[in-house]
Design a protein around this motif. Structure first.
Motif, PDB file in Angstrom:
ATOM      1  N   ASP A   1       0.853  -1.128  -0.029  1.00 23.79           N
ATOM      2  CA  ASP A   1      -0.160  -0.062   0.155  1.00 23.79           C
ATOM      3  C   ASP A   1       0.233   1.248  -0.447  1.00 23.79           C
ATOM      4  O   ASP A   1       1.759   1.440   0.965  1.00 23.79           O
ATOM      5  N   PRO A   2       1.158   2.742  -1.221  1.00 23.66           N
ATOM      6  CA  PRO A   2       1.836   3.656  -1.123  1.00 23.66           C
ATOM      7  C   PRO A   2       1.932   4.568   0.512  1.00 23.66           C
ATOM      8  O   PRO A   2       2.392   5.699   0.153  1.00 23.66           O
TER       9      PRO A   2
ATOM     10  N   LYS B   1       4.841   6.286   3.734  1.00 17.58           N
ATOM     11  CA  LYS B   1       4.404   7.744   4.345  1.00 17.58           C
ATOM     12  C   LYS B   1       4.669   7.648   5.577  1.00 17.58           C
ATOM     13  O   LYS B   1       4.926   8.610   6.452  1.00 17.58           O
ATOM     14  N   LEU B   2       3.966   6.532   5.910  1.00 18.44           N
ATOM     15  CA  LEU B   2       4.840   5.915   8.101  1.00 18.44           C
ATOM     16  C   LEU B   2       5.711   6.203   8.590  1.00 18.44           C
ATOM     17  O   LEU B   2       6.542   5.979   7.535  1.00 18.44           O
TER      18      LEU B   2
END
Ligand SMILES: [Zn+2]
Length: 95
Positions: free
Chosen positions: A86-87, A91-92
């Motif tokens: 999952d893209p 960002k996490l």
């Protein structure tokens, strides 16, 4: 069941599997027909094939023949296999 040893007056030794709670102290010798009395000895528990017997055997084997390790377990393999595709997860924050 553990194995117990019986010996008759003529010296014939016979093993027989009995339950731990068995009260059988003597059997008829199949070779001479005499009475065989149960010997006081350690029952053959290692022939049970239980998980505990296998663990004890592995521990005894590792004392004189330890398994050879040629690299640190898990080193360098943490980031190679992505857990998710999952893209948004990219960002996490990373630990
Ligand atoms: Zn006998």
């Amino acid at each position: 069941m553990p194995l117990y040893e019986f010996r008759c007056e003529s010296g014939h030794v016979r093993e027989r599997a009995l339950s731990m709670h068995s009260e059988e102290r003597s059997i008829v010798c199949p070779e001479c027909g005499g009475e065989s009395s149960r010997l006081i000895s350690a029952p053959g528990l290692s022939r049970l094939g239980s998980a505990r017997a296998r663990a004890i055997g592995a521990a005894e084997a590792s004392a004189h023949a330890p398994a050879v390790v040629d690299r640190v377990p898990g080193a360098g393999s943490r980031r190679s296999a992505p857990v998710t595709r999952d893209p948004r997860h990219a960002k996490l924050p990373r630990p």
